[in-house]
Each structure stands twice: as structure tokens, then as C-alpha cells.
Design an enzyme around this catalytic site. Structure first.
Site, PDB file in Angstrom:
ATOM      1  N   LYS A   1       0.840  -1.197   0.000  1.00 29.19           N
ATOM      2  CA  LYS A   1       0.000   0.000   0.000  1.00 29.19           C
ATOM      3  C   LYS A   1       0.882   1.257   0.000  1.00 29.19           C
ATOM      4  O   LYS A   1       0.678   2.169  -0.772  1.00 29.19           O
ATOM      5  CB  LYS A   1      -0.904  -0.041   1.238  1.00 29.19           C
ATOM      6  CG  LYS A   1      -1.795   1.154   1.393  1.00 29.19           C
ATOM      7  CD  LYS A   1      -2.678   1.000   2.624  1.00 29.19           C
ATOM      8  CE  LYS A   1      -3.342   2.309   2.972  1.00 29.19           C
ATOM      9  NZ  LYS A   1      -4.124   2.215   4.206  1.00 29.19           N
TER      10      LYS A   1
ATOM     11  N   GLU B   1      10.912  -4.552   3.894  1.00 29.43           N
ATOM     12  CA  GLU B   1      10.980  -5.958   3.490  1.00 29.43           C
ATOM     13  C   GLU B   1      10.562  -6.107   2.025  1.00 29.43           C
ATOM     14  O   GLU B   1      11.210  -6.783   1.234  1.00 29.43           O
ATOM     15  CB  GLU B   1      10.040  -6.812   4.364  1.00 29.43           C
ATOM     16  CG  GLU B   1      10.420  -6.890   5.842  1.00 29.43           C
ATOM     17  CD  GLU B   1       9.785  -5.802   6.680  1.00 29.43           C
ATOM     18  OE1 GLU B   1       9.463  -4.710   6.134  1.00 29.43           O
ATOM     19  OE2 GLU B   1       9.611  -6.025   7.895  1.00 29.43           O
TER      20      GLU B   1
ATOM     21  N   GLY C   1      -4.369  -2.035   5.731  1.00 29.37           N
ATOM     22  CA  GLY C   1      -3.590  -3.156   5.199  1.00 29.37           C
ATOM     23  C   GLY C   1      -4.184  -4.514   5.552  1.00 29.37           C
ATOM     24  O   GLY C   1      -4.343  -5.386   4.699  1.00 29.37           O
ATOM     25  N   ARG C   2      -4.556  -4.691   6.817  1.00 29.81           N
ATOM     26  CA  ARG C   2      -5.026  -6.019   7.258  1.00 29.81           C
ATOM     27  C   ARG C   2      -6.462  -6.324   6.805  1.00 29.81           C
ATOM     28  O   ARG C   2      -6.987  -7.389   7.085  1.00 29.81           O
ATOM     29  CB  ARG C   2      -4.851  -6.169   8.762  1.00 29.81           C
ATOM     30  CG  ARG C   2      -5.411  -5.038   9.596  1.00 29.81           C
ATOM     31  CD  ARG C   2      -4.900  -5.110  11.036  1.00 29.81           C
ATOM     32  NE  ARG C   2      -5.301  -3.970  11.845  1.00 29.81           N
ATOM     33  CZ  ARG C   2      -4.621  -2.840  11.935  1.00 29.81           C
ATOM     34  NH1 ARG C   2      -3.520  -2.661  11.240  1.00 29.81           N
ATOM     35  NH2 ARG C   2      -5.044  -1.857  12.720  1.00 29.81           N
TER      36      ARG C   2
ATOM     37  N   GLU D   1      -3.125  -6.800  15.654  1.00 33.66           N
ATOM     38  CA  GLU D   1      -2.686  -5.473  15.198  1.00 33.66           C
ATOM     39  C   GLU D   1      -3.831  -4.472  15.392  1.00 33.66           C
ATOM     40  O   GLU D   1      -3.611  -3.297  15.640  1.00 33.66           O
ATOM     41  CB  GLU D   1      -2.258  -5.530  13.720  1.00 33.66           C
ATOM     42  CG  GLU D   1      -1.375  -4.357  13.309  1.00 33.66           C
ATOM     43  CD  GLU D   1      -0.704  -4.534  11.951  1.00 33.66           C
ATOM     44  OE1 GLU D   1       0.464  -4.970  11.911  1.00 33.66           O
ATOM     45  OE2 GLU D   1      -1.331  -4.239  10.929  1.00 33.66           O
TER      46      GLU D   1
ATOM     47  N   HIS E   1      -2.753 -33.257  19.658  1.00 33.39           N
ATOM     48  CA  HIS E   1      -1.584 -34.014  20.116  1.00 33.39           C
ATOM     49  C   HIS E   1      -0.462 -33.066  20.507  1.00 33.39           C
ATOM     50  O   HIS E   1       0.705 -33.455  20.535  1.00 33.39           O
ATOM     51  CB  HIS E   1      -1.140 -34.979  19.014  1.00 33.39           C
ATOM     52  CG  HIS E   1      -2.239 -35.930  18.654  1.00 33.39           C
ATOM     53  ND1 HIS E   1      -2.441 -37.127  19.306  1.00 33.39           N
ATOM     54  CD2 HIS E   1      -3.263 -35.806  17.767  1.00 33.39           C
ATOM     55  CE1 HIS E   1      -3.517 -37.722  18.805  1.00 33.39           C
ATOM     56  NE2 HIS E   1      -4.040 -36.936  17.879  1.00 33.39           N
TER      57      HIS E   1
ATOM     58  N   LYS F   1       9.495  -0.173  12.887  1.00 27.70           N
ATOM     59  CA  LYS F   1      10.035   0.137  11.553  1.00 27.70           C
ATOM     60  C   LYS F   1      11.033   1.282  11.662  1.00 27.70           C
ATOM     61  O   LYS F   1      12.114   1.239  11.085  1.00 27.70           O
ATOM     62  CB  LYS F   1       8.907   0.570  10.606  1.00 27.70           C
ATOM     63  CG  LYS F   1       7.949  -0.524  10.206  1.00 27.70           C
ATOM     64  CD  LYS F   1       6.951   0.037   9.177  1.00 27.70           C
ATOM     65  CE  LYS F   1       5.779  -0.885   8.930  1.00 27.70           C
ATOM     66  NZ  LYS F   1       4.724  -0.297   8.127  1.00 27.70           N
TER      67      LYS F   1
HETATM   68  O1  F6P Z   1       2.641  -4.640   9.683  1.00 28.66           O
HETATM   69  C1  F6P Z   1       2.338  -3.286   9.655  1.00 28.66           C
HETATM   70  C2  F6P Z   1       1.779  -2.880   8.360  1.00 28.66           C
HETATM   71  O2  F6P Z   1       1.635  -1.505   8.423  1.00 28.66           O
HETATM   72  C3  F6P Z   1       0.450  -3.561   8.031  1.00 28.66           C
HETATM   73  O3  F6P Z   1      -0.657  -2.952   8.559  1.00 28.66           O
HETATM   74  C4  F6P Z   1       0.500  -3.590   6.555  1.00 28.66           C
HETATM   75  O4  F6P Z   1      -0.415  -4.483   6.050  1.00 28.66           O
HETATM   76  C5  F6P Z   1       1.933  -3.983   6.338  1.00 28.66           C
HETATM   77  O5  F6P Z   1       2.642  -3.228   7.288  1.00 28.66           O
HETATM   78  C6  F6P Z   1       2.491  -3.760   4.969  1.00 28.66           C
HETATM   79  O6  F6P Z   1       2.399  -2.431   4.565  1.00 28.66           O
HETATM   80  P1  F6P Z   1       2.453  -2.036   3.045  1.00 28.66           P
HETATM   81  O7  F6P Z   1       1.318  -2.689   2.345  1.00 28.66           O
HETATM   82  O8  F6P Z   1       2.363  -0.551   3.030  1.00 28.66           O
HETATM   83  O9  F6P Z   1       3.764  -2.519   2.497  1.00 28.66           O
END
Ligand code: F6P
Length: 553
Positions: free
Chosen positions: A210, A216, A271-272, A357, A388, A516
Site C-alpha cells: 500500500k 521488506e 492493510g489487514r 494489530e 496431540h 520500523k
Molecule cells: O505490519 C504493519 C503494516 O503496516 C500492516 O498494517 C500492513 O499491512 C503492512 O505493514 C504492509 O504495509 P504495506 O502494504 O504498506 O507494504
């Protein structure tokens, strides 16, 4: 700022629940079932293709009514209306949270800053459809003219977990021409192990972010692009093999992804909660657009149920209020999600982000520290495997862990009597949690088995199971795109309802943002690009030195 209202724990409705708990404390569920032959039937409700059996809870009609009274007093109805209508429910970021609009029909109308956003959502769905069809038909190919066989989705958090869950859960609906892979972690093993299996000529990369600023995702995307260039690709063909889903079109363009290959995201989707947007492209590419639309339709059916069903029959409201009940009145610190379906193995992971979150917050919307627990730890895994492993602690440990069992009535793989055995296991766990086994029953069993009285008395405490441990059973006819959509949306709304009661912002994540920020400050020090000053504490500085001396980086 939000309106001021009485502190949650001073409300009369809260006190009523404290009183109800005191009355219920010594009444085991076993007795509740014995006293009330209609209980099982009365506590079975349906919505959007899902059935919720919530009879195995420390619950009476009086408690249920008191829980619903609390929900009313906390303004659930107004907050729900605000959610669906695009109110600024994410106060700290001054945004609406309109994931529900993403699954609204084409004729719908939802306005943000005066503009109806539904046409743009459907234009994007149209663009997704065109891409999916052109790839499936072979009209759109890689730079050598070879058909795409593999898609690598590069994204993390909400730009990863939902699509991964849905792709795996809907394996019986795969169309067969595209294999989907997910790369999320900055651990180099993730991308290295993925790329070694792939042919660059037939691989399409989706950069899913987003913000287009997530470390990452950007680092993995740069590495993927380099791998593509080192293996026969060239700068001109990057645009054929890399696409983006983002709200940050400029950054995507700087990366080399043309606007025509960029699918939009909007700041009004968290995002979530984003798997319903173009972030769901891995799902659509693997399953086809018709199945993706069914997923949306299932979620929309749950939205309608959440908006319209009376509270007493409303699945998200009931599940949320039960969670509040155990979390705030019975001291439960965690909640287990136990899908009895191999295809749902990634559900707990997705729900961990969704729930923790969202509701891992400690101040109210007004910024006042809460004096009650908010979101519990959510965890879980597939049954029967968990039986188990960790179920022992659920049955006989010292903690109260409410659980959701999730199981379809029909299996996609009805081999031998496996599905009946799976169902039996699910029911047995729910019954053991509810009824347990008293010490006297354990002793009797041992004596009946031939043990002498003394030995039986000594062993009985170890074999006694306290029971009275609550669980829900969620059923569906079969796991389909429609029922999966409804299931995920159910948990989204459950999370929202909890946040309304706790008066917290379930759409921000400032704790994650701090991590971050600190990570970005530490990295140059590890790489020797910045030796200035301390990272803030001697413990961190110590390990930075150790890493620089010994990591070989
Ligand atoms: O994990 C934190 C977060 O801000 C999430 O809410 C989001 O889905 C994720 O990082 C990835 O963010 P982006 O889609 O901006 O790379």
C-alpha cells in the site's frame, strides 16, 4: 475528538455483568445443559452461510442480554453505521475504514469526501479481470513470448497474509495454469528458496505494498528485479514481468513499474483488511475472477448479516461479546482459533494480524489509558494435529482459553471415513472442554478398570478434567470462496465490535510503526554506513558491535 462518555468499567451495564458472573461462577455448563433442554437449539444461529453453535459457553439468557445491553450502551449501532458509511472511524489517522465498500455491488453508493467510490472499485475489478484473463489465455506473456506459469507475490503483513490464506484455503478451486508463491520476510532465505525453483521467463512478480515504503517488500523486490536482469531479462522487459498494487503510484514508477501495470489501493483501506482489493490479485490469478467475486460476495453477505440481523442472532456481535465476557470478566488472556480443515491452516496467522494489530491498544479514542484488558493473544492451528500438542493445556492447564472450532460439514476430499473421524475429533474436544471429568468419575473409571481403591484415589486427580471451558463451533456446508469470504468478514466484524466496547482505534498500528522507525536507524550502523553515536542504549550498541565483528557482512 470523540464524545466523552462514562468510563467503561463505571457503566451500570458493566456492573450488571460483574453481578451476573458472580451468580454463574459456581454453575458448571454441564448443569446448564441439564437444566435447559432447549439450550443447544437456542444457541445455534445462522448467517451468510455459516452456523454458530455457541451453546458451550458460560452463558445464560440473562448474561447474553446483559452483554448485548453493554454493546448498545457503548454505541455499537452508531459506530457500525459510521463504519459502513465512511465515517472517520480511524481517528488517529483521520480516515474511514471502508473494506466493506470493496465487496459492495456495482449499484452501491459509498461516499468519501463527497465522491462515490464504488465506480472506482468496480473499474479496478474490471482491470483485474482483464489481467487475469489475458494471462490465463496466454495473450499476455513474458518477454520471450512464453506463457506465465508462476506468480510471486512480494508483500508483508496485510499485503501478504490474507491472499496467502485464501489461495491455500481454496486449493480445490485452483484453475491449474498459475502457481502462486509468496515472499514476505526480509530473511534472505525466503526469496532465495523461492527463486531457485523458478524460471524468470515465465514468472510474473507482483509488488504488493500500500505504502510502497515497506523495507521488506522493497528490498525483496529489488532483489527479484536483479535476479530477473541477471537471468535473461533486460530493463525494457521489467515492465512485462513486474506489476504493483499500491496507493503510491509515483514510487512504483520510480521502481520501473508503469502506471498501466499498477493497480490502485486507497488510504481508506487498512492493510489487514485489504485482501478484497487488488491486493487479492494472487487469489484472482490462481482461482480466476469468478471465484474472486464469489469471495467478495460471501464477505458482502456477512456485511449484510452484520448490519441487519438482530443482535441476538448476529454472529459477529455474539462472538465479539463472548470474547469481551471472557477477556474482561473471567481473566482469559488468549483465544484459540482451531480450524478442523487442512485448507484453513493459515487462518490463525491471518487472524493474528487482523485481531492483534487491530486491538493491541492501550488508550481509549480520547487518549486515556484503559483500566481493563483489551485484545487477548490470538493463536491456534489445525485440528486434529493440535490435539496431540497444545490441547492438553487447554483441557488441564491453569489458564482459561476460550476456543473457536471451525469445521465444514462436507469435505473436498471424502476419503474412507476420514471426514467423520475429523468431525468426531472436533466434537470430542468441544465436549471434553465443556463437560470435563470429575475426580469421582475418574476414580470410578479406574476402579471399573480393575485398579484397587487406593491406587485409583491417587491417580484420579491427574485424570480429572475441570471442564467448564468455553468454546464455539462454527460450521459451514463446505469451504467455498463464498463461505471463506463470509468467515474472514465475520472475524473482521468481531474485531471491530470488540474495539467499540473497549473504545480503542482498531485501524491504526503505531506500535508496529515504531519498530520500523528504529529498524531504519539501526540498519546503517550494522552496515557500517553510519558510525555516529549510540543506537540509544548499551545493549543494542553491544550487539551492533558483535554483529559487525562476527557476521561477515
Ligand atoms: O505490519 C504493519 C503494516 O503496516 C500492516 O498494517 C500492513 O499491512 C503492512 O505493514 C504492509 O504495509 P504495506 O502494504 O504498506 O507494504
Amino acid at each position: 475528538m470523540p464524545e466523552k462518555h462514562p468510563a467503561l468499567t463505571s457503566r451500570a451495564e458493566w456492573q450488571a455483568l460483574n453481578d451476573a458472573k458472580a451468580r454463574l461462577e459456581h454453575l458448571p455448563m454441564r448443569e446448564l445443559f441439564q437444566q435447559d433442554p432447549g439450550r443447544a437449539q437456542r444457541y445455534l444461529v445462522e448467517g451468510a452461510g455459516l452456523s454458530l453453535d455457541f451453546s458451550r459457553n458460560r452463558l445464560t439468557d440473562e448474561v447474553l442480554e446483559a452483554l448485548l445491553n453493554l454493546a448498545r450502551a457503548c454505541g455499537l449501532e452508531e459506530r457500525r453505521t459510521a463504519l459502513f458509511r465512511g465515517g472517520l472511524v480511524n481517528l488517529t489517522e483521520q480516515r474511514p475504514a471502508l473494506h466493506t465498500a470493496l465487496r459492495e455491488g456495482e449499484q452501491g453508493e459509498v461516499r468519501v469526501n463527497g465522491d462515490n467510490i464504488i465506480p472506482e472499485i468496480h473499474r479496478t475489478l474490471g482491470k483485474m479481470k482483464a489481467l487475469v484473463e489475458s494471462i490465463h489465455s496466454g495473450e499476455r506473456t513474458g518477454h520471450t513470448g512464453a506463457r506465465f506459469t508462476d506468480v510471486v507475490s512480494i508483500g508483508i503483513g496485510g499485503s501478504f497474509l490474507g491472499p496467502k490464506l485464501a489461495v491455500e484455503a481454496l486449493r480445490p478451486y485452483w484453475q491449474g495454469s498459475i502457481n502462486c508463491h509468496f515472499v514476505a520476510n526480509i530473511d534472505g532465505t525466503d526469496i532465495t528458496e523461492t527463486l531457485t525453483r523458478l524460471n524468470p521467463d515465465t514468472t510474473l512478480f507482483l509488488v504488493q505494498s500500500k505504502s510502497f515504503r515497506t523495507q521488506e517488500t522493497l528490498e525483496n523486490s529489488l532483489l527479484a528485479r536483479q535476479w530477473f536482469l541477471d537471468n535473461g531479462g533486460n530493463a525494457a522487459s521489467v515492465s512485462q514481468h513486474f506489476m504493483a498494487v499500491t496507493a503510491n503510484v509515483e514510487e512504483a514508477a520510480r521502481f520501473g513499474i508503469e502506471p498501466a501495470n499498477t493497480f490502485p489501493m486507497w488510504d481508506w483501506v487498512g492493510g489487514r483488511y485489504s485482501l478484497w482489493s487488488a491486493i487479492g490479485l494472487p487469489i484472482a490469478l490462481t482461482l480466476g475472477m469468478a471465484a474472486f467475486r464469489e469471495l467478495l460476495a460471501g464477505a458482502h453477505a456477512m456485511d449484510t448479516h452484520f448490519r441487519e440481523a438482530p443482535e441476538r442472532e448476529n454472529l459477529p456481535v455474539i462472538m465479539a461479546m463472548l470474547s469481551v465476557w471472557y477477556n474482561n470478566f473471567w481473566g482469559a488472556e488468549s483465544h484459540a482459533v482451531l480450524p478442523y480443515d487442512e485448507y484453513l491452516k493459515y487462518l490463525p496467522e491471518h487472524l493474528q494480524q487482523l485481531d492483534m494489530e487491530s486491538n493491541g491498544k492501550r488508550v481509549t479514542q480520547n487518549g486515556i489509558s484503559v483500566d481493563y484488558p483489551t485484545g487477548p493473544v490470538l493463536w491456534g492451528g489445525v485440528g486434529a494435529n493440535g490435539q496431540h500438542a497444545y490441547h492438553q493445556l487447554i483441557h488441564q492447564g491453569t489458564r482459561l482459553i476460550p476456543a473457536d472450532f471451525i469445521i465444514p460439514l462436507r469435505s473436498h476430499n471424502p476419503v474412507a471415513s476420514h471426514h467423520a473421524a475429523l468431525f468426531a475429533n472436533c466434537l470430542s474436544q468441544a465436549r471434553a472442554m465443556m463437560a470435563g471429568k470429575t475426580e469421582a468419575e475418574a476414580e470410578q473409571e479406574l476402579v471399573a478398570g480393575g485398579l484397587d481403591g487406593d491406587a485409583a484415589r491417587q491417580l484420579a486427580p491427574h485424570k480429572a478434567i475441570p471442564g467448564n471451558r468455553p468454546c464455539n463451533i462454527l460450521l459451514m456446508e463446505r469451504l467455498t470462496p463464498h463461505t471463506l469470504g463470509a468467515l474472514i468478514a465475520l472475524y473482521e466484524h468481531r474485531t471491530f465490535v470488540q474495539s467499540v466496547i473497549w473504545d480503542i482505534d482498531c485501524f491504526d498500528q503505531w506500535g508496529v510503526e515504531l519498530g520500523k522507525q528504529i529498524g531504519n536507524e539501526i540498519l546503517p550502523k550494522l552496515l557500517g554506513e553510519s558510525e555516529d553515536g549510540s543506537a540509544g542504549d548499551s545493549a543494542t550498541d553491544n550487539l551492533i558491535r558483535l554483529f559487525r565483528d562476527r557476521s561477515g557482512t
